[in-house]
Design a protein around this motif. Structure first.
Motif, PDB file in Angstrom:
ATOM      1  N   PRO A  60       0.799  -1.241   0.000  1.00  0.00           N
ATOM      2  CA  PRO A  60       0.000   0.000   0.000  1.00  0.00           C
ATOM      3  C   PRO A  60       0.822   1.275   0.000  1.00  0.00           C
ATOM      4  O   PRO A  60       0.367   2.301  -0.508  1.00  0.00           O
ATOM      5  CB  PRO A  60      -0.832  -0.138   1.287  1.00  0.00           C
ATOM      6  CG  PRO A  60      -0.994  -1.606   1.468  1.00  0.00           C
ATOM      7  CD  PRO A  60       0.319  -2.203   1.011  1.00  0.00           C
ATOM      8  N   GLN A  61       2.023   1.251   0.539  1.00  0.00           N
ATOM      9  CA  GLN A  61       2.851   2.453   0.572  1.00  0.00           C
ATOM     10  C   GLN A  61       3.888   2.498  -0.554  1.00  0.00           C
ATOM     11  O   GLN A  61       4.708   3.422  -0.615  1.00  0.00           O
ATOM     12  CB  GLN A  61       3.551   2.549   1.931  1.00  0.00           C
ATOM     13  CG  GLN A  61       2.569   2.762   3.086  1.00  0.00           C
ATOM     14  CD  GLN A  61       3.263   2.846   4.424  1.00  0.00           C
ATOM     15  OE1 GLN A  61       4.167   2.074   4.715  1.00  0.00           O
ATOM     16  NE2 GLN A  61       2.831   3.783   5.248  1.00  0.00           N
ATOM     17  N   GLY A 252      -8.513   4.286   2.420  1.00  0.00           N
ATOM     18  CA  GLY A 252      -8.579   2.959   3.025  1.00  0.00           C
ATOM     19  C   GLY A 252      -9.416   1.995   2.217  1.00  0.00           C
ATOM     20  O   GLY A 252      -9.509   2.114   0.995  1.00  0.00           O
ATOM     21  N   TYR A 281      -5.160   2.572   6.795  1.00  0.00           N
ATOM     22  CA  TYR A 281      -3.761   2.164   6.968  1.00  0.00           C
ATOM     23  C   TYR A 281      -3.054   3.201   7.812  1.00  0.00           C
ATOM     24  O   TYR A 281      -2.869   4.360   7.398  1.00  0.00           O
ATOM     25  CB  TYR A 281      -3.107   2.034   5.592  1.00  0.00           C
ATOM     26  CG  TYR A 281      -1.916   1.108   5.562  1.00  0.00           C
ATOM     27  CD1 TYR A 281      -2.078  -0.259   5.750  1.00  0.00           C
ATOM     28  CD2 TYR A 281      -0.632   1.600   5.332  1.00  0.00           C
ATOM     29  CE1 TYR A 281      -0.985  -1.112   5.705  1.00  0.00           C
ATOM     30  CE2 TYR A 281       0.458   0.753   5.279  1.00  0.00           C
ATOM     31  CZ  TYR A 281       0.272  -0.607   5.471  1.00  0.00           C
ATOM     32  OH  TYR A 281       1.351  -1.455   5.430  1.00  0.00           O
ATOM     33  N   TRP A 286      -3.115  -2.131   9.199  1.00  0.00           N
ATOM     34  CA  TRP A 286      -4.529  -1.860   8.964  1.00  0.00           C
ATOM     35  C   TRP A 286      -5.233  -1.732  10.309  1.00  0.00           C
ATOM     36  O   TRP A 286      -5.040  -2.556  11.198  1.00  0.00           O
ATOM     37  CB  TRP A 286      -5.177  -2.957   8.135  1.00  0.00           C
ATOM     38  CG  TRP A 286      -4.754  -2.914   6.709  1.00  0.00           C
ATOM     39  CD1 TRP A 286      -3.862  -3.706   6.078  1.00  0.00           C
ATOM     40  CD2 TRP A 286      -5.225  -1.977   5.728  1.00  0.00           C
ATOM     41  NE1 TRP A 286      -3.719  -3.330   4.766  1.00  0.00           N
ATOM     42  CE2 TRP A 286      -4.554  -2.277   4.523  1.00  0.00           C
ATOM     43  CE3 TRP A 286      -6.138  -0.928   5.743  1.00  0.00           C
ATOM     44  CZ2 TRP A 286      -4.768  -1.554   3.350  1.00  0.00           C
ATOM     45  CZ3 TRP A 286      -6.352  -0.211   4.578  1.00  0.00           C
ATOM     46  CH2 TRP A 286      -5.679  -0.519   3.389  1.00  0.00           C
TER      47      TRP A 286
END
Length: 292
Positions: A60-61, A252, A281, A286
């Motif tokens: 996700p990052q 999210g 996040y 999470w």
């Protein structure tokens, strides 16, 4: 004397019939040969194969790669081509990120003596390189391809050139697998929510409370959380997660979860309910956003 002539006549007729039959057969053979010579050869249809692929996409990052396993049944005989095609399609898990623009084409891909040469079209350069960790795209391709047993290194080219990423990364030589950019394990939103529900089922409210996002904790201290969540926790002891969907939004995800009541006997009627839970996040994890 008459009988002898008759036998001779029979022999002549039989011999004549044999000659006619042989002539007819030879004529058909020549005709079939000529017919076959004029036919356009039909290429054999390749058998479909089942591939179990390990594809690497961005977390996700976008600062590490995580694996997504994918089973593909295809008539494509070159596994490396199938891998790159699937990378271009992007991840199925919506919390992961893709690096290769979907307009990118594979100009050529060949593996020679353990080195896979991938030649992309110029559309691969259309990514906003400064907004992501630039070398993640390169290692996404290299690590995915080196999952294939006979591929040891990858040479990336764009329109036949090696120096297009020179400001970002040197591609003048083939690149070998890079384990440093891989995450050990990605905890997905459904992993987090499943653990949250298990804590509630076992009355472990303290650990469940720690899984809430910062805003939820600011609005609700632990004592109030325990009072509010208690009845829900008792109810959930009779249910299990049957199906779910992940919907991604800007900050999210929303899990649409289908719960099914755990049946005691065959005669019990199935009871289902659907809930939506938001997760965001925070600090590499999470977190549950508690509905107010």
């Amino acid at each position: 004397m008459g009988g002898s002539n008759l036998r001779i006549l029979y022999k002549v007729l039989i011999l004549l019939l044999l000659v006619i039959a042989l002539t007819y057969a030879l004529t058909n053979i020549r005709h079939n040969d000529d017919f076959n010579k004029n036919q356009i050869p039909i290429a054999p249809v390749p058998d479909k194969r089942r591939y179990e692929l390990k594809l690497y996409f961005g977390n996700p990052q976008n600062d590490a790669l995580t694996v997504e396993r994918r089973v593909i049944v295809s008539s494509e005989q070159r596994e490396e081509k199938l891998i790159v095609e699937e990378l271009i399609k992007g991840p199925r898990n919506k919390i992961l990120n893709t690096f290769i623009p979907k307009q990118t084409r594979i100009i050529s891909i060949n593996t020679i003596e353990g080195i896979c040469y991938v030649n992309f079209s110029k559309e691969i350069l259309n990514n906003p390189w400064r907004k992501i960790n630039e070398d993640m795209m390169i290692w996404s391709v290299v690590n995915s391809l080196t999952e294939v047993e006979y591929i040891h290194a990858v040479q990336i080219l764009v329109e036949g050139n090696k120096d297009v990423f020179e400001k970002i990364y040197s591609l003048k030589e083939p690149l070998y697998r890079n384990e440093k950019v891989l995450m050990d394990k990605v905890i997905t939103p459904i992993d987090t929510f499943t653990r949250f529900i298990e804590y509630l089922k076992t009355d472990n409210y303290q650990k469940a409370y720690k899984m809430l996002d910062k805003s939820s904790k600011e609005n609700l201290d632990f004592v109030k959380f325990k009072l509010i969540i208690g009845n829900y926790a008792k109810q959930m002891k009779n249910y299990h997660i049957y199906m779910y969907q992940t919907q991604k939004y800007s900050s999210g995800v929303v899990l649409v979860i289908n719960f099914r009541k755990t049946t005691i006997s065959i005669s019990d009627e199935e009871d289902e309910m659907i809930e939506k839970w938001k997760l965001i996040y925070e600090n590499g994890l999470w977190k549950i956003v508690l509905p107010i």
